[in-house]
Design a protein around this motif. Structure first.
Motif, PDB file in Angstrom:
ATOM      1  N   ASN A 154       1.083  -0.941  -0.138  1.00  0.00           N
ATOM      2  CA  ASN A 154      -0.205   0.216   0.072  1.00  0.00           C
ATOM      3  C   ASN A 154       0.825   1.346   0.460  1.00  0.00           C
ATOM      4  OD1 ASN A 154      -2.769  -1.151  -0.015  1.00  0.00           O
ATOM      5  ND2 ASN A 154      -2.359  -1.843   2.318  1.00  0.00           N
ATOM      6  N   ASP A 155       1.908   1.360   0.513  1.00  0.00           N
ATOM      7  CA  ASP A 155       3.061   2.024   1.111  1.00  0.00           C
ATOM      8  C   ASP A 155       3.488   2.338  -0.831  1.00  0.00           C
ATOM      9  OD1 ASP A 155       2.713   2.996   3.178  1.00  0.00           O
ATOM     10  OD2 ASP A 155       4.434   1.470   3.730  1.00  0.00           O
ATOM     11  N   PHE A 156       3.610   1.885  -1.686  1.00  0.00           N
ATOM     12  CA  PHE A 156       4.448   1.966  -2.552  1.00  0.00           C
ATOM     13  C   PHE A 156       3.078   2.805  -3.704  1.00  0.00           C
ATOM     14  CE2 PHE A 156       4.121   0.491  -7.589  1.00  0.00           C
ATOM     15  CZ  PHE A 156       5.530   1.697  -7.840  1.00  0.00           C
ATOM     16  N   TYR A 157       1.862   2.028  -3.428  1.00  0.00           N
ATOM     17  CA  TYR A 157       0.669   2.317  -4.576  1.00  0.00           C
ATOM     18  C   TYR A 157       0.398   3.811  -3.849  1.00  0.00           C
ATOM     19  CZ  TYR A 157      -0.243  -1.462  -6.936  1.00  0.00           C
ATOM     20  OH  TYR A 157      -0.140  -2.865  -7.946  1.00  0.00           O
ATOM     21  N   GLU A 370       7.943   8.432 -11.042  1.00  0.00           N
ATOM     22  CA  GLU A 370       9.528   9.484 -11.138  1.00  0.00           C
ATOM     23  C   GLU A 370       9.906  10.726  -9.899  1.00  0.00           C
ATOM     24  OE1 GLU A 370       9.582   8.804 -15.804  1.00  0.00           O
ATOM     25  OE2 GLU A 370       8.929  10.725 -14.877  1.00  0.00           O
ATOM     26  N   LYS A 371       9.398  11.054  -9.845  1.00  0.00           N
ATOM     27  CA  LYS A 371       9.064  12.508  -8.652  1.00  0.00           C
ATOM     28  C   LYS A 371      10.150  11.805  -7.461  1.00  0.00           C
ATOM     29  CE  LYS A 371       6.978  16.022  -6.184  1.00  0.00           C
ATOM     30  NZ  LYS A 371       6.525  16.441  -5.801  1.00  0.00           N
ATOM     31  N   ASN A 372       9.047  10.568  -6.846  1.00  0.00           N
ATOM     32  CA  ASN A 372       9.318   9.575  -4.898  1.00  0.00           C
ATOM     33  C   ASN A 372       9.382   8.854  -5.812  1.00  0.00           C
ATOM     34  OD1 ASN A 372       7.303  11.052  -3.648  1.00  0.00           O
ATOM     35  ND2 ASN A 372       5.504  10.687  -4.994  1.00  0.00           N
ATOM     36  N   TRP A 373      10.533   8.270  -6.712  1.00  0.00           N
ATOM     37  CA  TRP A 373      11.340   7.492  -7.348  1.00  0.00           C
ATOM     38  C   TRP A 373      12.482   6.834  -5.618  1.00  0.00           C
ATOM     39  CZ3 TRP A 373      11.061   4.037 -10.723  1.00  0.00           C
ATOM     40  CH2 TRP A 373      12.205   2.761 -10.952  1.00  0.00           C
ATOM     41  N   GLU A 374      13.048   7.669  -5.195  1.00  0.00           N
ATOM     42  CA  GLU A 374      13.880   6.902  -4.014  1.00  0.00           C
ATOM     43  C   GLU A 374      13.332   6.362  -2.425  1.00  0.00           C
ATOM     44  OE1 GLU A 374      17.264   6.794  -4.323  1.00  0.00           O
ATOM     45  OE2 GLU A 374      17.212   7.302  -6.186  1.00  0.00           O
ATOM     46  N   ALA A 375      12.031   6.985  -2.645  1.00  0.00           N
ATOM     47  CA  ALA A 375      10.716   7.013  -2.019  1.00  0.00           C
ATOM     48  C   ALA A 375      10.639   5.858  -1.737  1.00  0.00           C
ATOM     49  CB  ALA A 375       9.837   7.735  -0.811  1.00  0.00           C
ATOM     50  N   PRO A 382      13.862  -2.589  -6.787  1.00  0.00           N
ATOM     51  CA  PRO A 382      13.987  -1.589  -8.088  1.00  0.00           C
ATOM     52  C   PRO A 382      13.599  -2.317  -8.869  1.00  0.00           C
ATOM     53  CG  PRO A 382      16.301  -1.658  -6.693  1.00  0.00           C
ATOM     54  CD  PRO A 382      15.609  -2.593  -5.920  1.00  0.00           C
ATOM     55  N   GLY A 383      13.691  -3.405  -9.383  1.00  0.00           N
ATOM     56  CA  GLY A 383      13.216  -4.175 -10.145  1.00  0.00           C
ATOM     57  C   GLY A 383      11.613  -4.619 -10.313  1.00  0.00           C
ATOM     58  N   ARG A 384      10.896  -4.207  -9.503  1.00  0.00           N
ATOM     59  CA  ARG A 384       9.694  -4.078  -9.171  1.00  0.00           C
ATOM     60  C   ARG A 384       9.122  -2.470  -9.924  1.00  0.00           C
ATOM     61  NH1 ARG A 384       5.000  -7.764  -9.012  1.00  0.00           N
ATOM     62  NH2 ARG A 384       6.587  -8.626  -7.482  1.00  0.00           N
ATOM     63  N   ALA A 385       9.521  -1.834  -8.938  1.00  0.00           N
ATOM     64  CA  ALA A 385       9.527  -0.057  -9.442  1.00  0.00           C
ATOM     65  C   ALA A 385       9.858   0.177 -10.864  1.00  0.00           C
ATOM     66  CB  ALA A 385      10.716   1.189  -9.104  1.00  0.00           C
ATOM     67  N   ARG A 386      10.774  -0.433 -11.423  1.00  0.00           N
ATOM     68  CA  ARG A 386      11.244  -0.410 -13.079  1.00  0.00           C
ATOM     69  C   ARG A 386      10.585  -1.154 -13.620  1.00  0.00           C
ATOM     70  NH1 ARG A 386      15.765   1.001 -14.338  1.00  0.00           N
ATOM     71  NH2 ARG A 386      16.576  -0.992 -16.915  1.00  0.00           N
ATOM     72  N   VAL A 387       9.179  -2.456 -13.370  1.00  0.00           N
ATOM     73  CA  VAL A 387       8.277  -3.331 -14.255  1.00  0.00           C
ATOM     74  C   VAL A 387       7.322  -2.005 -14.166  1.00  0.00           C
ATOM     75  CG1 VAL A 387       6.500  -4.858 -13.824  1.00  0.00           C
ATOM     76  CG2 VAL A 387       8.399  -5.204 -13.287  1.00  0.00           C
TER      77      VAL A 387
END
Length: 431
Positions: A154-157, A370-375, A382-387
């Motif tokens: 949920n934090d990612f979404y 992209e704005k919150n990439w580091e968070a 990283p792989g999941r974020a890139r997907v």
């Protein structure tokens, strides 16, 4: 080796019979290609071994997820330029590694073997759903597939979707509107199309994080039952509902729509859920929703659609989407969806295409990621974020180029007399 980029560029142009539209930067520091074009950075030559074994989209996707390739510059422009390579060229192991019929492919395979290093290829990145077990679209398999996509965290979404926590196409009054305003307008449009009234019962199928349920209960005074098969979504939705003081009006269940038997409901909303149902199950889905509605009740089915094919039997699920994003997800032409709803007994009263709105929505989501990439990297790998970044950017372009669409289909369960209960000028939608 200090000329890998030039060798790859020449190889690609020979195979494509056209100049390569992007610049290549290789792992050895070399660059080649048109100056000023977006740069396809091949950071690790293992990416070439992946392409040898899985040519086309899936090989490229695995290299992207693993961080072996990237784009420097405008991602949308690069994807647009590479669309033919990514979406329209495919193959299999035999054609790539043993191209016995085409001398050009034999030469290309030899060159890639020299550049990519010894086989076999690296294993697929762990974000891939490795196993599809059991019969397609059983309750158990559907729950596994939904969990793969929606139980990412949920934090990612929250970082990607923003405070609205709505994971479906927004409805923009103008291109400069905020995402929050557009998502609020979408929820309100659905409520008005359903003609919600105080005291009515609304079933929200695939309720997500509870946004439609909260909007309908707060602004229209209805009693909402929301069902999802994502445990993380349900927990988040219940917390939001408690904080809003709406627990007396909203019930969230971890439940498959096929197990809902407490109708009749006055209205049903299904927003961005039917893409998961699948062709083999869609007739049952439509029949189940029909049975749950009272006569005169309305269904709002909000669903992504693909373009029809000359040979519908040739349709296959996109390999990148199926492996990394929506396992077992399927898209149907809107005409097929309308036909199945009518076969179940519904009268379809309105169809609104909002394709351009989804392109805008996705661009907002990509910008937020992209704005919150580091968070984001603190919540997922990283792989999941890139997907998610690749999937959402590519999807935005697909909507913009009319490769796929999204439609709101409003249907009514007729009463015995045949009356629909619809106003003569239905497009007013009240409000």
């Amino acid at each position: 080796m200090a000329d890998a980029a030039l060798r790859l560029t020449r190889l690609a142009e020979e195979l494509l019979s056209t100049p390569l539209p992007v610049r290549i930067r290789a792992w050895d520091g070399s660059e080649a290609g048109p100056p000023g074009a977006p740069v396809l950075a091949i950071r690790d030559r293992k990416a070439l071994r992946r392409l040898l074994w899985k040519p086309g989209e899936l090989g490229l996707a695995r290299a992207w997820v693993a961080g072996e390739i990237d784009v420097d510059g405008d991602l949308y422009e690069a994807l647009d330029l590479l669309a033919e390579l990514i979406w329209e060229r495919d193959g299999d192991v035999k054609d790539a590694v043993h191209p016995v019929r085409d001398p050009r492919l034999r030469a290309a395979a030899r060159e890639l073997l020299k550049l990519g290093g010894p086989l076999p290829p690296p294993p697929p990145p762990p974000e891939e759903l490795r196993r599809h077990t059991g019969r397609l679209h059983t309750k158990r398999r559907d729950k596994e597939s939904i969990s793969h996509h929606y139980d990412v965290g949920n934090d990612f979404y929250s970082l990607v979707l923003g405070p609205s926590m709505v994971y479906s196409c927004a409805y923009f009054p103008d291109p400069d509107a905020t995402l929050e305003d557009a998502q609020r307008d979408k929820l309100d449009l659905i409520a008005r199309k359903l003609d919600l009234k105080e005291g009515q019962r609304l079933l929200d199928v695939g309720c997500g994080w509870g946004s439609m349920a909260i909007h309908a209960a707060r602004h229209y005074g209805v009693h909402v039952t929301g069902v999802t098969i994502s445990s993380e979504q349900a927990a988040f939705a219940r917390k939001r509902i408690a904080e809003e003081g709406l627990t007396d009006r909203i019930e969230i269940r971890v439940q498959d729509y096929r197990d809902v038997h407490d109708g009749p409901y006055d209205a049903i909303s299904s927003i961005g859920m039917a893409e998961h149902v699948g062709a083999v199950q869609y007739g049952e889905y439509a029949a189940d929703l029909y049975a749950l509605l009272r006569p005169g009740g309305r269904l709002l089915n909000h669903q992504i659609a693909r373009r029809p094919l000359a040979d519908e039997e040739a349709y296959h699920v996109d390999s990148f989407i199926d492996s990394y994003v929506f396992p077992d997800g399927e898209l149907a032409p809107v005409g097929r969806t309308v036909a199945l709803l009518e076969e179940a007994g519904f009268e379809v009263r309105d169809l609104e295409s909002i394709r351009e709105h989804y392109a805008l929505t996705l661009r907002h989501w990509v910008a937020r990621l992209e704005k919150n990439w580091e968070a984001a990297l603190k919540t997922v790998t990283p792989g999941r974020a890139r997907v998610w970044r690749l999937y959402m950017a590519a999807s935005a372009l697909s909507f913009e180029h009319n490769k796929i669409g999204v439609n709101q289909v409003l249907a009514v369960r007729p009463v015995a007399s045949g009356a629909s209960g619809m106003p003569l000028r239905s497009r007013v939608w009240g409000g």
